[in-house]
Motif scaffolding. Structure first.
Motif, PDB file in Angstrom:
ATOM      1  N   SER A   1      28.921  45.393  48.011  1.00 30.43           N
ATOM      2  CA  SER A   1      28.445  45.788  46.685  1.00 30.43           C
ATOM      3  C   SER A   1      28.194  47.294  46.581  1.00 30.43           C
ATOM      4  CB  SER A   1      27.163  45.019  46.337  1.00 30.43           C
ATOM      5  OG  SER A   1      26.749  45.296  45.026  1.00 30.43           O
TER       6      SER A   1
ATOM      7  N   ARG B   1      29.514  40.432  47.616  1.00 30.90           N
ATOM      8  CA  ARG B   1      28.114  40.534  48.055  1.00 30.90           C
ATOM      9  C   ARG B   1      27.986  41.454  49.259  1.00 30.90           C
ATOM     10  NH1 ARG B   1      26.647  34.701  49.695  1.00 30.90           N
ATOM     11  NH2 ARG B   1      28.680  35.021  50.716  1.00 30.90           N
TER      12      ARG B   1
ATOM     13  N   HIS C   1      28.691  43.600  40.120  1.00 27.80           N
ATOM     14  CA  HIS C   1      28.529  44.629  41.155  1.00 27.80           C
ATOM     15  C   HIS C   1      28.949  46.015  40.671  1.00 27.80           C
ATOM     16  CE1 HIS C   1      27.792  41.571  44.291  1.00 27.80           C
ATOM     17  NE2 HIS C   1      28.606  40.837  43.556  1.00 27.80           N
TER      18      HIS C   1
ATOM     19  N   SER D   1      30.225  49.569  43.780  1.00 28.44           N
ATOM     20  CA  SER D   1      29.516  50.255  42.694  1.00 28.44           C
ATOM     21  C   SER D   1      29.773  51.754  42.670  1.00 28.44           C
ATOM     22  CB  SER D   1      28.012  49.995  42.804  1.00 28.44           C
ATOM     23  OG  SER D   1      27.482  50.558  44.000  1.00 28.44           O
TER      24      SER D   1
END
Length: 248
Positions: free
Chosen positions: A120, A117, A153, A124
């Motif tokens: 991310s 989280r 993600h 990505s």
């Protein structure tokens, strides 16, 4: 049964965060999965926010070093745990540049300690070749929990390529511990059409995979479940009845 499956998966992930064997947390099996997930997030946040001021200073200092030098320091001095803590604090472009220079083995260790989280944007943007190498290393280690945490993600083309490299039993185990179960039907849609049937075949050959397979079925859309009805009759007793009840 869906609630039971989700609670079991959450216990596995909570045990990872706490560094204990899942059996020690079996008393939580009747706790709502959403509550377990919220607790896991709270524990993770507590761990990552400890010594946050020091970590922020380290992240700022890292901006002064060339990428190649920083990557060497990360592997030889910082180690995977400290790198995981800092990852969410560095600039995205900087994080991606360093990640590309780290070995897949070390990145796999970082990934196991990372809270996706918080990183991310970096995850990505990591190049496909790097992601595939890390996914292969995590699969070799049978670290399904880490793989499951990262699916949400990564862009779809990367997920599709990564799942091509993972065998059917591994895919079932990843789906079982996926952080966002609402994405299961979407992720299955990224697979070749014939592979969904292969997942049932894999479960039929290994009783340990019955729970992950049944959990997967409960999160599929009606159309996808309907395609599996012709296969149900050939499944072992016990599994057959439970599959038929799930996809009726």
């Amino acid at each position: 049964m869906t609630a039971y499956y989700e609670a079991e998966a959450e216990i596995l992930k909570l045990a990872r965060v706490l560094g204990v064997e899942p059996e020690r947390l079996e008393y939580l099996a009747r706790v709502d999965a959403d509550d377990l997930r919220a607790f896991r997030d709270q524990v993770t946040d507590t761990l990552f926010d400890a010594n946050i001021a020091v970590l922020q200073r380290m992240a700022l200092a890292a901006r002064l070093l060339p990428g190649g030098v920083l990557a060497k320091i990360a592997e030889k001095v910082f180690g995977p745990l400290l790198c995981a803590r800092i990852a969410g604090l560095v600039e995205v472009s900087r994080g991606v540049d360093v990640a590309k220079r780290l070995s897949p083995r070390f990145l796999a260790e970082v990934a196991a300690d990372l809270d996706p989280r918080r990183a991310s944007a970096i995850i990505s943007r990591i190049p496909l070749d790097t992601v595939l190498a890390v996914a292969a290393e995590l699969a070799r280690r049978e670290d399904w929990i880490t793989l499951g945490r990262f699916v949400g993600h990564l862009p779809d083309p990367t997920v599709r390529r990564a799942l091509d490299e993972i065998d059917d039993p591994g895919l079932l185990r990843i789906a079982f511990v996926l952080d966002d179960k609402n994405r299961i039907d979407h992720v299955v849609g990224l697979l070749p059409a014939h592979r969904l049937g292969r997942l049932l075949t894999a479960a039929a050959a290994d009783e340990d995979l019955w729970t992950p397979a049944l959990d997967l079925l409960t999160h599929l859309g009606e159309d996808r479940r309907a395609t599996l009805k012709p296969m149900a009759g050939g499944l072992p007793d016990g599994l057959r009845e439970r599959v038929q009840a799930t996809i009726k």
